[in-house]
Design an enzyme around this catalytic site. Sequence first.
Site, short mmCIF file in Angstrom:
data_model
loop_
_atom_site.label_atom_id
_atom_site.label_comp_id
_atom_site.label_asym_id
_atom_site.label_seq_id
_atom_site.Cartn_x
_atom_site.Cartn_y
_atom_site.Cartn_z
N SER A 1 1.72 -9.81 -1.04
CA SER A 1 1.40 -8.38 -0.92
C SER A 1 1.65 -7.78 0.46
O SER A 1 1.83 -6.58 0.59
CB SER A 1 -0.06 -8.14 -1.33
OG SER A 1 -0.93 -8.97 -0.58
N GLU B 1 -9.76 6.50 3.65
CA GLU B 1 -10.67 5.57 4.30
C GLU B 1 -9.90 4.27 4.48
O GLU B 1 -8.98 3.98 3.74
CB GLU B 1 -11.91 5.32 3.43
CG GLU B 1 -11.73 4.28 2.33
CD GLU B 1 -10.70 4.66 1.26
OE1 GLU B 1 -10.54 5.87 1.00
OE2 GLU B 1 -10.05 3.74 0.71
N LYS C 1 0.82 -1.22 0.00
CA LYS C 1 0.00 0.00 0.00
C LYS C 1 0.85 1.27 0.00
O LYS C 1 0.49 2.27 -0.61
CB LYS C 1 -0.93 -0.01 1.21
CG LYS C 1 -1.98 -1.11 1.11
CD LYS C 1 -3.37 -0.59 1.32
CE LYS C 1 -4.43 -1.60 0.92
NZ LYS C 1 -4.33 -2.90 1.63
C1 LIG Z 1 -5.20 -3.98 1.35
C2 LIG Z 1 -4.47 -5.21 1.04
C3 LIG Z 1 -4.82 -6.03 -0.06
C4 LIG Z 1 -6.01 -5.75 -0.92
O1 LIG Z 1 -5.94 -4.58 -1.66
P1 LIG Z 1 -5.67 -4.58 -3.23
O2 LIG Z 1 -5.99 -3.21 -3.64
O3 LIG Z 1 -6.56 -5.62 -3.85
O4 LIG Z 1 -4.24 -4.93 -3.42
C5 LIG Z 1 -4.05 -7.14 -0.32
N1 LIG Z 1 -3.00 -7.47 0.46
C6 LIG Z 1 -2.64 -6.72 1.53
C7 LIG Z 1 -1.46 -7.14 2.34
C8 LIG Z 1 -3.36 -5.56 1.85
O5 LIG Z 1 -3.01 -4.84 2.92
#
Ligand SMILES: *Cc1c(COP(=O)(O)O)cnc(C)c1O
Length: 430
Positions: free
Chosen positions: A412, A145, A123
């Site tokens: 992610s 948000e 993020k």
């Molecule tokens: C917020 C988040 C997501 C989901 O958000 P996307 O916009 O779909 O990437 C995925 N993985 C993690 C670790 C997150 O914090």
Amino acid sequence: MPYELQTGYQTLLESAKQRHSRGPQALSYESVIMYNLPDERGHFGPYGGIFVSETLLHALSELRDAYGTYRQNSEFVEEYERELKHFVGRPSPIYHAKRWSKLLGGAQIYLKREDLNHTGSHKINNVIGQALLARRMGKQRVIAETGAGQHGVATATIAARLSMECVVYMGAADVHRQAANVYRMKLLGATVVPINSGSRTLKDALNEAMRDWVSNVENTFYIIGTVAGPHPYPMMVRNFQCVIGDECRMQMIELVGRQPDAVIACVGGGSNAMGIFYPYINDTSVQLIGVEAAGDGIGTCRHASSLIGGSPGILHGNRTYLLQDKNGQIINTHSISAGLDYPGIGPEHAWLHDTRRAQYVGIRDDETLKAFHDCCHIEGIIPALESSHALAYAAKIAPNLGQDKLLLVNLSGRGDKDMHTVAERAGITF
Ligand SMILES: *Cc1c(COP(=O)(O)O)cnc(C)c1O
């Protein structure tokens, strides 16, 4: 940083710079297809666009102009890249999950380690870009948000770094569920506003943030956390997140001498997935697989799979797939991971789905938890529950593929934030 990676990173900066300066219409990979979306008005085929009240049109066109200017400004691009390197810790490595691949007995699984970024997920890549843009536009106040709190924490972090006022809207139910992240935001100097309307979750917080933006547009920048919202957000957020896929293209060559057979990423709003997909989009030999949260199963009504289980409609300023009932009312979603618990999806994914350039699959809560524990035990990495969806799908298909096949999974984020959820499922309290 090893010397080779550093050299690669320089080339990467060059390619990123070129993309920024050439604008959205001119990607030129040695490719079979030439993908150049969105169009001027933010359309990805029939999806995307701008569906907002009159009062927001001005703010959006101001944002579009500013982004259009600064994406071509080398000082801006260099400042962005510098922050990614020195504040976030990029480039994030790619790691060969050798033991897990061997145990599964098929394809080789590689992990793009976005979990190693400062604040623990992808993020921050996007938040830094938007915050730097806000400063150039002369806005001293940023709002956001947040559901799970990850986007809120990333925004509060960069607001502290740039000495900006920061207000984060959060559903009251989420404030309760995510107490540690709420405290983190407060430590960083942000104001957290609990929202008591509706289901008291993310979509209600989003509505409130929009309302704030309308009333304070003079000095306020709204930092959206995923590839959703009205144009130019889906395009802008994607472009900031593309650093993930740009790095992968360099790193896969360094590591194994070729690109992967498939790239796999979880999809909530879809920003980590777009960030790793987009630099591969014209390279049709690379399969793109988005993993949605299937909760208790797509057949039950407890899931968050907007593409597989939803239909087109309008939500939060754009046209896309969403989970709605016969009357167009948004259905309450469910997923074990708060970050995937969103009833819509970025409009570009809707287009990639319809055109079949990407495939979308669902992974249930129980499959997610198994992959989460396996990753902990076998690889010594505690993944985020969101990312565990992508891991679970890779682990599901790997045994049926040859050992020469390469799967690249976007890890992610890290799982520290999910300790309570996982422990609760196991009947443990601490
Ligand atoms: C917020 C988040 C997501 C989901 O958000 P996307 O916009 O779909 O990437 C995925 N993985 C993690 C670790 C997150 O914090």
